[in-house]
Design an enzyme around this catalytic site. Structure first.
Site, mmCIF file in Angstrom:
data_model
loop_
_atom_site.group_PDB
_atom_site.id
_atom_site.type_symbol
_atom_site.label_atom_id
_atom_site.label_comp_id
_atom_site.label_asym_id
_atom_site.label_seq_id
_atom_site.Cartn_x
_atom_site.Cartn_y
_atom_site.Cartn_z
ATOM 1 N N SER A 192 0.787 -1.226 0.059
ATOM 2 C CA SER A 192 0.060 -0.065 0.151
ATOM 3 C C SER A 192 0.795 1.245 0.079
ATOM 4 C CB SER A 192 -0.904 0.130 1.323
ATOM 5 O OG SER A 192 -1.756 -1.176 1.192
HETATM 6 N N1 SAM Z 1 -1.017 -4.452 3.912
HETATM 7 C C1 SAM Z 1 -0.111 -4.717 2.875
HETATM 8 C C2 SAM Z 1 1.169 -4.302 2.738
HETATM 9 O O1 SAM Z 1 1.490 -3.513 3.683
HETATM 10 O O2 SAM Z 1 1.841 -4.560 2.037
HETATM 11 C C3 SAM Z 1 -0.984 -4.330 1.489
HETATM 12 C C4 SAM Z 1 -2.215 -5.295 1.244
HETATM 13 S S1 SAM Z 1 -2.773 -5.429 -0.174
HETATM 14 C C5 SAM Z 1 -3.204 -3.633 -0.815
HETATM 15 C C6 SAM Z 1 -4.422 -6.391 0.032
HETATM 16 C C7 SAM Z 1 -3.809 -7.738 0.331
HETATM 17 O O3 SAM Z 1 -5.289 -8.291 0.622
HETATM 18 C C8 SAM Z 1 -3.436 -8.534 -0.962
HETATM 19 O O4 SAM Z 1 -2.018 -8.958 -0.403
HETATM 20 C C9 SAM Z 1 -4.240 -9.640 -0.986
HETATM 21 O O5 SAM Z 1 -3.940 -10.829 -1.729
HETATM 22 C C10 SAM Z 1 -5.253 -9.529 0.310
HETATM 23 N N2 SAM Z 1 -6.279 -10.291 0.474
HETATM 24 C C11 SAM Z 1 -7.729 -9.967 -0.543
HETATM 25 N N3 SAM Z 1 -8.429 -10.619 -0.152
HETATM 26 C C12 SAM Z 1 -8.202 -11.329 0.943
HETATM 27 C C13 SAM Z 1 -8.909 -12.127 1.903
HETATM 28 N N4 SAM Z 1 -10.006 -12.569 1.759
HETATM 29 N N5 SAM Z 1 -8.240 -12.591 2.900
HETATM 30 C C14 SAM Z 1 -6.868 -12.283 3.249
HETATM 31 N N6 SAM Z 1 -6.054 -11.520 2.355
HETATM 32 C C15 SAM Z 1 -6.643 -11.120 1.158
#
Ligand code: SAM
Length: 219
Positions: free
Chosen positions: A69
């Site tokens: 992010s």
């Molecule tokens: N917080 C992270 C960082 O600091 O790098 C950024 C996260 S990224 C914007 C969103 C993440 O949510 C992705 O890696 C995606 O695979 C994950 N994601 C999406 N749906 C999800 C779910 N149902 N359960 C767990 N992770 C999920």
């Protein structure tokens, strides 16, 4: 991806500038959040080829179609979460693990879940190497993690179509959830406070664009 743990004057200087930008231009006011951003070497989450991008206020690809992010988004969500030392925090969407490190720097006990196995494995290994201790899970976080509930705070770092009821139930009374809610193109940041066993207070804030929350209680 080959990680390199070198934090020299160039990266430290760039990090200071990023903190100043978040404070002065992006109006992040929480000193503890700014301090945490100042402590976590964000370039460690990038291949060395891309270190020059690490302290720009931008999201960046981390593979598997996902992103680390934007620093502003991380600071904004963390500020809303208002973490106290010792808070039990559930993070949905480990991604790179950068946000996890920020929560750990604030003294939280972090439970973090990622649905993509490659990202989960990488973040777990990588944070351990950096000396950060969190509880890592691989699976569908749209349902929260009932086994370790209740949580003081829940942070969702992917865009959801609605606030999952099942997740709300895992919040302590007095606890806060921060979750972006909307369609695939844009989401409103929502803060939900559990004010009693049965009542929740919902506040709608600014607009963001996250990758989608994919799962049973999502897209
Ligand atoms: N917080 C992270 C960082 O600091 O790098 C950024 C996260 S990224 C914007 C969103 C993440 O949510 C992705 O890696 C995606 O695979 C994950 N994601 C999406 N749906 C999800 C779910 N149902 N359960 C767990 N992770 C999920």
């Amino acid at each position: 991806m080959a990680y390199k743990f070198v934090d020299n004057y160039r990266e430290k200087g760039a990090r200071k500038k990023l903190v100043a930008l978040l404070r002065d231009e992006r109006k992040i006011e929480d000193k503890r959040v700014l301090e945490a951003v100042g402590k976590v070497p964000r370039h460690y989450f990038f291949d060395e080829t891309f270190w020059s991008q690490a302290y720009k206020d931008i999201a960046f690809p981390i593979g598997e179609g996902q992103t680390i992010s934007q620093p502003y988004t991380v600071a904004y969500q963390t500020q809303l979460l208002n973490v106290s030392v010792g808070d039990k925090v559930l993070e949905i969407g480990t991604g790179s693990g950068y946000q996890t490190c920020i929560l750990l720097e604030l003294g939280a006990e972090v439970y973090t879940i990622e649905r993509q196995e490659k990202l989960h494995n990488r973040a777990k290994l990588f944070l351990e190497k950096m000396g950060y201790k969190a509880q890592f899970f691989c699976g569908d976080g749209s349902k929260g993690i009932a086994k370790y509930a209740p949580y003081d705070k829940i942070l969702v770092t992917a865009g959801a179509p609605f606030v999952p009821e099942i997740m709300l139930k895992q919040l302590k009374v007095g606890g806060t959830m921060v979750i972006p809610v909307g369609d695939e193109k844009s989401q409103k940041m929502i803060t939900v406070i559990r004010v009693s066993e049965t009542d929740y207070e919902r506040i709608e804030l600014d607009t963001f664009r996250f990758v989608p929350l994919v799962g049973d209680q999502a897209w």
